[in-house]
Structure formats: structure tokens, C-alpha cells
Design a protein around this motif. Structure first.
Motif, PDB file in Angstrom:
ATOM      1  N   UNK A 239       0.851  -1.185   0.000  1.00 12.35           N
ATOM      2  CA  UNK A 239       0.000   0.000   0.000  1.00 12.35           C
ATOM      3  C   UNK A 239       0.889   1.239   0.000  1.00 12.35           C
ATOM      4  N   UNK A 240       0.900   1.974  -1.120  1.00 12.56           N
ATOM      5  CA  UNK A 240       1.776   3.136  -1.267  1.00 12.56           C
ATOM      6  C   UNK A 240       1.442   4.226  -0.244  1.00 12.56           C
ATOM      7  N   UNK A 241       0.179   4.388   0.082  1.00 12.62           N
ATOM      8  CA  UNK A 241      -0.221   5.374   1.091  1.00 12.62           C
ATOM      9  C   UNK A 241       0.385   5.062   2.445  1.00 12.62           C
TER      10      UNK A 241
ATOM     11  N   UNK B 245       3.188   3.377   2.952  1.00 13.45           N
ATOM     12  CA  UNK B 245       4.627   3.644   2.858  1.00 13.45           C
ATOM     13  C   UNK B 245       4.898   5.141   2.976  1.00 13.45           C
ATOM     14  N   UNK B 246       4.100   5.972   2.318  1.00 14.25           N
ATOM     15  CA  UNK B 246       4.267   7.429   2.406  1.00 14.25           C
ATOM     16  C   UNK B 246       4.112   7.901   3.850  1.00 14.25           C
ATOM     17  N   UNK B 247       3.126   7.370   4.551  1.00  8.46           N
ATOM     18  CA  UNK B 247       2.924   7.760   5.953  1.00  8.46           C
ATOM     19  C   UNK B 247       4.096   7.318   6.823  1.00  8.46           C
ATOM     20  N   UNK B 248       4.589   6.111   6.586  1.00  9.47           N
ATOM     21  CA  UNK B 248       5.738   5.621   7.354  1.00  9.47           C
ATOM     22  C   UNK B 248       6.981   6.475   7.117  1.00  9.47           C
ATOM     23  N   UNK B 249       7.252   6.811   5.860  1.00  9.60           N
ATOM     24  CA  UNK B 249       8.415   7.649   5.532  1.00  9.60           C
ATOM     25  C   UNK B 249       8.256   9.030   6.152  1.00  9.60           C
ATOM     26  N   UNK B 250       7.054   9.583   6.087  1.00 12.56           N
ATOM     27  CA  UNK B 250       6.795  10.891   6.688  1.00 12.56           C
ATOM     28  C   UNK B 250       7.038  10.850   8.194  1.00 12.56           C
ATOM     29  N   UNK B 251       6.618   9.784   8.832  1.00 14.07           N
ATOM     30  CA  UNK B 251       6.839   9.629  10.275  1.00 14.07           C
ATOM     31  C   UNK B 251       8.328   9.562  10.587  1.00 14.07           C
ATOM     32  N   UNK B 252       9.077   8.837   9.784  1.00 10.44           N
ATOM     33  CA  UNK B 252      10.528   8.721   9.990  1.00 10.44           C
ATOM     34  C   UNK B 252      11.202  10.077   9.799  1.00 10.44           C
ATOM     35  N   UNK B 253      10.852  10.801   8.724  1.00  3.07           N
ATOM     36  CA  UNK B 253      11.477  12.094   8.461  1.00  3.07           C
ATOM     37  C   UNK B 253      11.098  13.151   9.495  1.00  3.07           C
ATOM     38  N   UNK B 254       9.989  12.982  10.182  1.00  2.00           N
ATOM     39  CA  UNK B 254       9.562  13.962  11.181  1.00  2.00           C
ATOM     40  C   UNK B 254      10.075  13.653  12.582  1.00  2.00           C
ATOM     41  N   UNK B 255      11.004  12.723  12.722  1.00  2.13           N
ATOM     42  CA  UNK B 255      11.608  12.422  14.019  1.00  2.13           C
ATOM     43  C   UNK B 255      12.543  13.562  14.433  1.00  2.13           C
ATOM     44  N   UNK B 256      12.916  13.577  15.681  1.00  2.00           N
ATOM     45  CA  UNK B 256      13.741  14.667  16.219  1.00  2.00           C
ATOM     46  C   UNK B 256      15.128  14.725  15.584  1.00  2.00           C
ATOM     47  N   UNK B 257      15.626  13.625  15.037  1.00  2.00           N
ATOM     48  CA  UNK B 257      16.957  13.635  14.429  1.00  2.00           C
ATOM     49  C   UNK B 257      16.950  14.238  13.020  1.00  2.00           C
ATOM     50  N   UNK B 258      15.782  14.479  12.451  1.00  2.00           N
ATOM     51  CA  UNK B 258      15.703  15.081  11.119  1.00  2.00           C
ATOM     52  C   UNK B 258      16.025  16.567  11.193  1.00  2.00           C
ATOM     53  N   UNK B 259      16.443  17.098  10.080  1.00  2.00           N
ATOM     54  CA  UNK B 259      16.889  18.498   9.985  1.00  2.00           C
ATOM     55  C   UNK B 259      15.809  19.322   9.281  1.00  2.00           C
ATOM     56  N   UNK B 260      15.648  20.574   9.690  1.00  2.00           N
ATOM     57  CA  UNK B 260      14.708  21.475   9.027  1.00  2.00           C
ATOM     58  C   UNK B 260      15.355  22.082   7.793  1.00  2.00           C
ATOM     59  N   UNK B 261      14.634  22.031   6.690  1.00  2.00           N
ATOM     60  CA  UNK B 261      15.019  22.680   5.441  1.00  2.00           C
ATOM     61  C   UNK B 261      13.980  23.775   5.218  1.00  2.00           C
ATOM     62  N   UNK B 262      14.431  25.028   5.125  1.00  2.00           N
ATOM     63  CA  UNK B 262      13.498  26.141   4.940  1.00  2.00           C
ATOM     64  C   UNK B 262      13.664  26.703   3.539  1.00  2.00           C
TER      65      UNK B 262
END
Length: 98
Positions: free
Chosen positions: A3-5, A7-24
Motif C-alpha cells: 500500500x503506497x499510502x 509507505x508514504x505515511x511511514x516515511x513521513x513519520x521517519x522524516x519527522x523524528x527529532x533527528x531530522x533536519x529542518x530545510x526552509x
């Protein structure tokens, strides 16, 4: 079939963890979570190997960015010089410090 949806939600959850960096994005003031790497190994079409500054973002967030946009990551400004789709859910941005 995956289910691609989901996978997208899982990737979004991973990228929104505290170790991710903000790109403005300077043009839109949009802040996007990314995986930032100043030394991504790249294999070029002629077989040469080098390193590039890259940011990995979700494909959904990529709609807010365009080539030549200026972005700020960790207080440093970069220009997006190239982008490639890594998978159906991720996009890699190639950056040049300005």
C-alpha cells in the motif's frame, strides 16, 4: 502489493523524528523535514565516484520546492541544482552552498 499510502505515511513519520533536519525554502518560507548529508556518495554515469551535498525529502513535500530555489539548512544557504526521484516516496535534492 504494498500500500503506497502506508509507505508514504511511514516515511513521513521517519522524516519527522527529532533527528531530522529542518530545510526552509526562502521563496515560500515553508519548513520541510529532511535527511541532510554533506558527503553523499554519488556514482556518475561515466562510472566516476564523488560526493555531493544532498537532502532527502518526501515526494509529497517536493511539490513546495523548485530547481534553483534557495533553501536554508542549519543556518547555511544552498541552491537546489538538481533533484531526482529516489523511490515512489522519496526525492533527493542536490545542493550547492551559496
Amino acid at each position: 502489493m504494498i500500500d503506497l499510502g502506508m509507505v508514504k505515511r511511514d516515511v513521513s513519520t521517519i522524516l519527522n523524528q527529532s533527528f531530522s533536519i529542518n530545510l526552509k525554502c526562502i521563496r515560500t518560507d515553508k519548513v520541510i523535514k529532511c535527511h541532510f548529508n554533506t558527503n553523499s556518495k554519488i556514482i556518475y554515469s561515466d562510472g566516476a565516484v564523488g560526493t555531493e551535498i544532498t537532502a532527502l525529502i518526501s515526494i509529497d513535500d517536493s511539490k513546495y520546492l523548485r530547481l534553483k530555489d534557495e533553501v536554508e539548512i542549519l543556518g547555511i544557504r544552498y541552491e537546489i541544482t538538481k533533484s531526482i526521484i529516489e523511490s515512489q516516496v522519496l526525492k533527493r535534492l542536490f545542493l550547492r552552498e551559496i
